[in-house]
Design a protein around this motif. Structure first.
Motif, short mmCIF file in Angstrom:
data_model
loop_
_atom_site.label_atom_id
_atom_site.label_comp_id
_atom_site.label_asym_id
_atom_site.label_seq_id
_atom_site.Cartn_x
_atom_site.Cartn_y
_atom_site.Cartn_z
N LEU A 330 2.48 7.99 -2.96
CA LEU A 330 1.70 7.17 -3.88
C LEU A 330 0.49 6.55 -3.20
O LEU A 330 -0.56 6.37 -3.84
N TRP A 340 -2.86 5.28 -4.90
CA TRP A 340 -2.63 4.05 -5.67
C TRP A 340 -2.92 2.82 -4.81
O TRP A 340 -2.77 2.84 -3.59
N ILE A 345 1.88 0.21 -6.33
CA ILE A 345 3.03 0.84 -5.70
C ILE A 345 4.23 -0.10 -5.70
O ILE A 345 5.35 0.28 -6.04
#
Length: 387
Positions: A330, A340, A345
């Motif tokens: 992520l 992200w 996250i």
């Protein structure tokens, strides 16, 4: 320079020579300990302790050969840190070079004595025994050296020499076995890491991805109370979690859009492929890698793949790697998405705690977040690597 501390008869009785029963006890105790050791450092320490106790030496040193540097070195010398000397120097150099055992009453009366070590450590060598030890093929690996006898006579005897030769004969072969085992495991680690990079490289991941996931996994393992051995084991094998991707076609692996259900079913096969590649090994490292490859996409609530395991049915190593892998995925640019933000996250992990992820692992993840972020910064991807 410091002299060996003399035994004061008014304060304590002088040590006496070992009885046969005492020698057997020492030998049995230490050979049992050495046979169960896998660490070279620990084997060397046990070797030094065994020699010192057997013949009542003040100090015992285990020397090894560094062929690359053409030096002799010891990291196990009672009372000192590492010492290095050129090959062929001193009593130990002579003994290793010639294969000769030495029994010396007065080191300073012998021109072979290397006084530099005494000057460096502030210790005065007097009586000394040096015994080379060999491996199973008869090649000299290093030497035992016992210094300064603690009995009132203050010199070593032929009996001491024979006893140290006995210890050296056993310890040398034991040391060779441990060295070989460490070489095997080191080679396995290199293979595992390289194969992990190959697997990730096909999906355009950087080598830093496997480094980060490896270190994240080890930190989470320690935070969960696993032993240092288990944490290191997981750190070594976690790069293999996606090795099965080698069997996934590029059209699916590198697709920038959303996968169709058929494509996703094919992508999921990488867990089974990885498991099949690794499961047959009898080695602890590869057996553990097989578990991680097989189970890192299982979910706590049973909705994961490939087996639909839930909760404690999923091996803890799989649950840990799942968190480490998703955290890194992520936070990294991929062919199908941008990285992200951290808060996004963390929000996902809060939402998926008890669904996708083991709640306990998520809690440790939050506790250890500063350490994880430090690793992410240390192994961050270069901009050109993520294109």
């Amino acid at each position: 320079m410091l002299e060996p501390i003399p035994i004061n008869a008014d304060e304590a009785p002088a040590p006496q020579e070992r009885t046969p029963e005492e020698l057997l006890r020492i030998i049995f105790d230490y050979t049992a300990k050495i046979s169960g050791e896998r660490s070279i450092k620990n084997v060397l320490l046990l070797m030094a302790d065994m020699g010192r106790e057997m013949i009542l030496a003040d100090r015992c040193t285990v020397w090894l050969i560094d062929h690359a540097k053409q030096e002799l070195f010891t990291t196990i010398a009672h009372g000192v840190n590492e010492i290095r000397v050129p090959l062929g120097t001193g009593f130990v150099g002579h003994s290793i070079e010639t294969g000769e055992c030495l029994l010396i009453d007065d080191a300073y009366a012998d021109i072979r004595h290397n006084v530099d070590n005494d000057q460096r450590t502030g210790y005065r060598t007097q009586a000394i025994i040096t015994v080379p030890f060999v491996g199973n093929n008869g090649v000299i690996l290093g030497a035992y050296q016992a210094i300064n006898k603690l009995t009132p006579q203050a010199v070593f005897s032929r009996r001491d020499l024979e006893q140290l030769k006995l210890a050296a004969a056993y310890a040398g072969k034991s040391l060779e076995s441990v060295i070989l085992q460490e070489e095997i495991e080191s080679t396995q680690r290199e293979i595992i890491f390289t194969m992990g990079q190959i697997g990730e490289g096909r999906s355009k991941e950087t080598g830093n991805h496997v480094k980060r996931v490896a270190d994240y996994s080890a930190i989470l393992a320690l935070g969960l109370g696993l032993s240092a051995h288990e944490a290191e084991l997981l750190r070594v094998v976690s790069p293999m979690h996606d090795i099965g991707k080698v069997a996934i076609p590029d059209a699916i692996l590198l697709k920038q859009g959303k996968l169709t259900s058929e494509e996703f079913d094919q992508m999921k096969q990488h867990t089974e492929v990885g498991y099949q590649l690794l499961k047959s090994s009898g080695r602890e490292l590869l057996k553990t890698a097989a578990i991680v490859a097989h189970q890192h996409h299982e979910k706590w609530d049973g909705t994961g793949y490939p087996q639909g395991l839930k909760e404690e049915e999923i091996h803890l190593y799989g649950r840990i790697t799942a968190v480490a892998d998703v955290f890194d995925a992520l936070g990294s640019d991929r062919v199908y998405k941008k990285a992200w933000e951290l808060e996004r996250i963390l929000q996902l992990f809060r939402e998926e705690r008890g669904r996708h992820f083991d709640p306990r692992v998520v809690d440790v993840f939050v506790e250890q977040l500063p350490a994880l972020l430090e690793i992410r910064e240390r192994y961050k991807d270069d901009a050109d690597e993520t294109l």
